[in-house]
Enzyme design. Structure first.
Site, PDB file in Angstrom:
ATOM      1  N   CYS A 337       0.780  -1.240   0.000  1.00  0.00           N
ATOM      2  CA  CYS A 337       0.000   0.000   0.000  1.00  0.00           C
ATOM      3  C   CYS A 337       0.815   1.295   0.000  1.00  0.00           C
ATOM      4  O   CYS A 337       0.448   2.233  -0.730  1.00  0.00           O
ATOM      5  CB  CYS A 337      -1.030   0.001   1.128  1.00  0.00           C
ATOM      6  SG  CYS A 337      -0.702  -1.044   2.517  1.00  0.00           S
ATOM      7  N   ARG A 366       6.754 -11.575   5.077  1.00  0.00           N
ATOM      8  CA  ARG A 366       6.360 -11.440   6.480  1.00  0.00           C
ATOM      9  C   ARG A 366       7.014 -12.545   7.303  1.00  0.00           C
ATOM     10  O   ARG A 366       7.064 -13.702   6.872  1.00  0.00           O
ATOM     11  CB  ARG A 366       4.837 -11.483   6.616  1.00  0.00           C
ATOM     12  CG  ARG A 366       4.172 -10.326   5.889  1.00  0.00           C
ATOM     13  CD  ARG A 366       2.679 -10.300   6.056  1.00  0.00           C
ATOM     14  NE  ARG A 366       2.081  -9.295   5.172  1.00  0.00           N
ATOM     15  CZ  ARG A 366       0.784  -9.157   4.974  1.00  0.00           C
ATOM     16  NH1 ARG A 366      -0.066  -9.933   5.610  1.00  0.00           N
ATOM     17  NH2 ARG A 366       0.331  -8.232   4.147  1.00  0.00           N
ATOM     18  N   GLN A 384       0.542 -11.036  -3.264  1.00  0.00           N
ATOM     19  CA  GLN A 384      -0.839 -10.597  -3.070  1.00  0.00           C
ATOM     20  C   GLN A 384      -1.452 -10.164  -4.394  1.00  0.00           C
ATOM     21  O   GLN A 384      -0.792  -9.513  -5.197  1.00  0.00           O
ATOM     22  CB  GLN A 384      -0.888  -9.414  -2.103  1.00  0.00           C
ATOM     23  CG  GLN A 384      -0.552  -9.741  -0.663  1.00  0.00           C
ATOM     24  CD  GLN A 384      -0.641  -8.512   0.212  1.00  0.00           C
ATOM     25  OE1 GLN A 384      -0.068  -7.482  -0.100  1.00  0.00           O
ATOM     26  NE2 GLN A 384      -1.366  -8.612   1.312  1.00  0.00           N
ATOM     27  N   ASP A 386      -3.214  -7.659  -5.153  1.00  0.00           N
ATOM     28  CA  ASP A 386      -3.486  -6.451  -4.391  1.00  0.00           C
ATOM     29  C   ASP A 386      -4.043  -5.344  -5.277  1.00  0.00           C
ATOM     30  O   ASP A 386      -3.702  -5.255  -6.455  1.00  0.00           O
ATOM     31  CB  ASP A 386      -2.175  -5.966  -3.758  1.00  0.00           C
ATOM     32  CG  ASP A 386      -2.379  -5.367  -2.388  1.00  0.00           C
ATOM     33  OD1 ASP A 386      -3.546  -5.223  -1.985  1.00  0.00           O
ATOM     34  OD2 ASP A 386      -1.377  -5.049  -1.729  1.00  0.00           O
ATOM     35  N   HIS A 388      -5.502  -0.996  -4.752  1.00  0.00           N
ATOM     36  CA  HIS A 388      -5.888   0.120  -3.901  1.00  0.00           C
ATOM     37  C   HIS A 388      -6.655   1.126  -4.744  1.00  0.00           C
ATOM     38  O   HIS A 388      -6.206   1.515  -5.822  1.00  0.00           O
ATOM     39  CB  HIS A 388      -4.658   0.760  -3.256  1.00  0.00           C
ATOM     40  CG  HIS A 388      -3.961  -0.176  -2.323  1.00  0.00           C
ATOM     41  ND1 HIS A 388      -2.921  -0.994  -2.719  1.00  0.00           N
ATOM     42  CD2 HIS A 388      -4.189  -0.458  -1.020  1.00  0.00           C
ATOM     43  CE1 HIS A 388      -2.533  -1.723  -1.697  1.00  0.00           C
ATOM     44  NE2 HIS A 388      -3.278  -1.436  -0.660  1.00  0.00           N
ATOM     45  N   LYS A 468     -14.562  -3.067   7.270  1.00  0.00           N
ATOM     46  CA  LYS A 468     -14.145  -3.975   6.203  1.00  0.00           C
ATOM     47  C   LYS A 468     -15.166  -5.083   5.992  1.00  0.00           C
ATOM     48  O   LYS A 468     -16.022  -5.346   6.840  1.00  0.00           O
ATOM     49  CB  LYS A 468     -12.781  -4.599   6.519  1.00  0.00           C
ATOM     50  CG  LYS A 468     -12.763  -5.446   7.779  1.00  0.00           C
ATOM     51  CD  LYS A 468     -11.395  -6.091   7.991  1.00  0.00           C
ATOM     52  CE  LYS A 468     -11.393  -6.962   9.252  1.00  0.00           C
ATOM     53  NZ  LYS A 468     -10.162  -7.751   9.387  1.00  0.00           N
ATOM     54  N   HIS A 514      -8.568  -0.757   0.311  1.00  0.00           N
ATOM     55  CA  HIS A 514      -7.683  -1.896   0.061  1.00  0.00           C
ATOM     56  C   HIS A 514      -8.574  -3.073  -0.336  1.00  0.00           C
ATOM     57  O   HIS A 514      -9.626  -3.280   0.277  1.00  0.00           O
ATOM     58  CB  HIS A 514      -6.929  -2.312   1.327  1.00  0.00           C
ATOM     59  CG  HIS A 514      -6.169  -1.232   2.017  1.00  0.00           C
ATOM     60  ND1 HIS A 514      -4.799  -1.221   2.095  1.00  0.00           N
ATOM     61  CD2 HIS A 514      -6.582  -0.141   2.706  1.00  0.00           C
ATOM     62  CE1 HIS A 514      -4.406  -0.175   2.794  1.00  0.00           C
ATOM     63  NE2 HIS A 514      -5.474   0.503   3.174  1.00  0.00           N
TER      64      HIS A 514
END
Length: 642
Positions: A337, A366, A384, A386, A388, A468, A514
């Site tokens: 992000c 991670r 991911q 991902d 945004h 969320k 997100h």
């Protein structure tokens, strides 16, 4: 009358009882089908069944069909197992034993690992203790009494738990016969109410999940209200074992991990990488169609970036140690992000530019503890899917609705049609204004309703930066997997001071969303393997067809057919090995290849092929044109699903 109280059950049944009656006695006196409750909740809180009721009360019955009911049942069984272990192995020290999905575990410190023979002995002792029908008795004690008791019992781990508790927190013990455990409860009334259980396996586990602590012995088990239900579960468990993505990953040559590289880091083999390519190509194609812009970002960044984003503050334990580069500190990225925010901030944005949708297959890192790593499902390096979205507050509802529809489209494409959906609302501590929280939560909820999707409210379960939606997919065995998430964020736009120019010519802060549709490629692939048991639909299969010539004389014919099929973008291998036909067919079936084309002298002379499906169905005397029509029909059906 003053000596009676009214108890309302499940908002329906109203019954009068004598004041001071216990919840257990209430259950025993209720008519069918109410009396089969495992526990009760009052004002959302589970209660110990032996607790007396002294005033008019509304109760919700908990049954084994509910997660809370299962937790009570399984946790009671964990205590039963701990008592059996202490009876058989008096020097063992007990740690913790929580309920988990489909069962429970308990951790013990013991001088050696428990063996399969030990599990049989423990299970037999549990049966004896269950038949004795010992009551689970709750006792609230002072901190001093609890510490003294467990010091006397030489139970170091219970002492550690107590010392970490808030000094003002009440401390409760549960007794069953001579066995005493530190526990919040609640439990079943007695051990005799656990008729069917099975100890499954053992594993090593560090105390508190920290490899710096002592390694303990963890015993896993499960339990059910009937032997029939347990037997059905054991059959299902065997099917789960057959579908284990780690086992199939080896057998199908899809991926591997190696100590030389490090735990939790995946090597994608050619067949696995081919499936990954198919997934990623589809992902990119659909995102471009859906109005997203693709971006790509680095794997590391200055440590200061992660300080600014708040990740160093909130995710430090899950981040790798910083590395020094030319006197500065850099960090492997745990998330994408901040990079996407900086791309947004790289130029002036107008209200006319919004929404801006950035998407990336971004690999992040991670530091997951080694004890929780699990094949593709829990790794240290993963990609991911991902994205945004940056939008105005008035655009949230429309954008969320589009994301939900996009998510369902992608999941259905890969064969998932059942979901569990949760809407998580504002927690106690949060950033942003109440007005924006209310607007964002309303937008999320309205989008779910517009999509006709059933959902549950997770009160206070939102992130500190925004509400969320979490979507869990259900596989063919009915198991739930957390993959998709949609999160509204008020914090990062403020931390990075991003803005757009509004109709009034002034700068305004955009709302950030997100979202991940699959979660991560690794985890999603692991779920796909188990969902299909490795027998992927034809459009996803790494090899769609294998050509099997019976003798060397058919090699040229096989190569000619392969070239023709490859020209039609089909994935085709030839098995040129000097092995018996039966063995080649068996190995192709083990590899779960959708189609086998068998070529012998007769087929070559007639310009034909024999088709064999992975199901075992045979189609003889067919032409290549027949096969192209057949596999085309198969792929068209897949495309209709897509």
């Amino acid at each position: 009358m003053a000596d009676t109280i009214q108890i309302t059950v499940n908002h329906q049944l109203k019954v009068e009882f004598s004041k001071g009656i216990s919840f257990l006695e209430v259950l025993e006196k209720l008519p069918e089908p109410y009396r089969h409750g495992i526990g009760v909740k009052v004002a959302g809180e589970p209660k110990d069944l032996r607790e007396p009721v002294r005033e008019d009360t509304e109760i919700d019955l908990l049954t084994f069909d509910s997660r809370e009911g299962q937790d009570i049942f399984h946790h009671s069984t964990a205590h039963l197992m701990a008592q059996a272990v202490k009876d058989l192995f008096p020097t063992a020290k007990v740690a913790i034993g929580p309920p988990i999905d489909d069962g429970f575990y308990y951790d013990f410190e013991y001088e050696r690992p428990f063996t399969p023979e030990d599990l049989v002995k423990i299970e037999n002792r549990m049966k004896t203790l269950a038949k004795s029908d010992q009551s689970y008795i709750r006792e609230e004690v002072s901190r001093e009494k609890a510490l003294g008791l467990f010091k006397e019992m030489d139970e170091d781990y219970k002492i550690d738990v107590i010392e970490r508790l808030d000094p003002s927190a009440p401390i409760t013990l549960y007794h069953q016969g001579p066995f005493t455990d530190l526990c919040r409860g609640p439990h079943l009334p007695s051990t005799g109410r656990i008729p069917a259980f099975k100890l499954l396996h053992t594993a090593g586990a560090y105390w508190r999940g920290d490899e710096k602590n002592k390694m303990l012995q963890r015993i896993y088990g499960t339990s059910f209200p009937s032997q029939e239900a347990l037997d059905q579960y054991m059959v299902r468990l065997e099917e789960i074992k057959k579908r284990d993505h780690r086992k199939l990953g080896r057998e199908l040559d899809l991926f591997s991990t190696h100590d030389d590289i490090g735990p939790g880091l995946i090597l994608w083999h050619p067949r696995g990488a081919m499936i990954r390519k198919i997934i990623e190509d589809f992902w990119r194609e659909q995102h471009l169609k859906d109005g997203y812009e693709l971006v790509s970002t680095p794997h590391i960044a200055r440590l200061d970036l992660w300080k600014k984003s708040g990740h160093l503050e909130f995710y430090k334990e899950n981040m790798f140690s910083p590395m020094e580069v030319e006197g500065g500190e850099f960090e492997l990225k745990p998330m994408n992000c901040p990079f996407h925010i900086l791309i947004f901030k790289s130029r002036i944005r107008s209200y006319r530019d919004l929404p801006v949708r950035f998407a990336e297959l971004g690999t992040v890192y991670r530091f997951e503890r080694s004890g929780v790593l699990h094949g593709l499902l829990r790794v240290r390096g993963f990609t991911q899917d991902d994205a945004h979205l940056f939008c105005r507050i008035d655009q949230i509802e429309e954008e969320i609705l589009k994301v939900i529809q996009f998510t369902l489209f992608v999941l259905k494409t890969f064969g998932f049609h059942e979901y569990e959906i949760y809407l998580s609302t504002r927690p106690g501590q949060f950033v942003g204004t109440l007005e924006n929280w209310e607007k964002a939560t309303h937008a999320l909820e309205k989008s779910l309703k517009s999509s006709n999707l059933p959902y549950q409210i997770d009160e206070g379960g939102g992130a500190f930066y925004g509400p969320k939606i979490d979507l869990k997919i259900k596989d063919v065995l009915g198991r739930s997997w957390q993959c998709s998430t949609i999160q509204v964020d008020f914090a990062l736009p403020e931390r990075f001071d991003i803005s757009y120019r509004g109709t009034d010519g002034k700068e305004h802060q955009p709302i950030m969303i997100h979202r991940a549709l699959m979660g991560s490629i690794e985890r999603f692939f692991g779920v796909l393997i188990e969902h299909y048991a490795g027998a992927f639909p034809t459009w996803l299969a790494p090899v769609q067809t294998v050509i099997i010539p019976i003798t060397d004389k058919q090699h040229a014919y096989a190569k000619k057919l392969q070239d023709e099929l490859k020209s039609r973008d089909l994935r085709v291998d030839i098995d040129f090995r000097n092995e018996k036909l039966g063995q080649k067919i068996r190995e192709a079936q083990v590899q779960k290849t959708p189609y086998m084309l068998i070529l012998g002298e007769k087929e070559e002379l007639a310009g034909q092929i024999s088709i064999r499906k992975r199901s075992g169905e045979e189609l003889k005397g067919k032409t290549l044109s027949d096969f192209i029509d057949l596999i085309g029909l198969d792929l068209n059906q897949d495309m209709q699903v897509k």
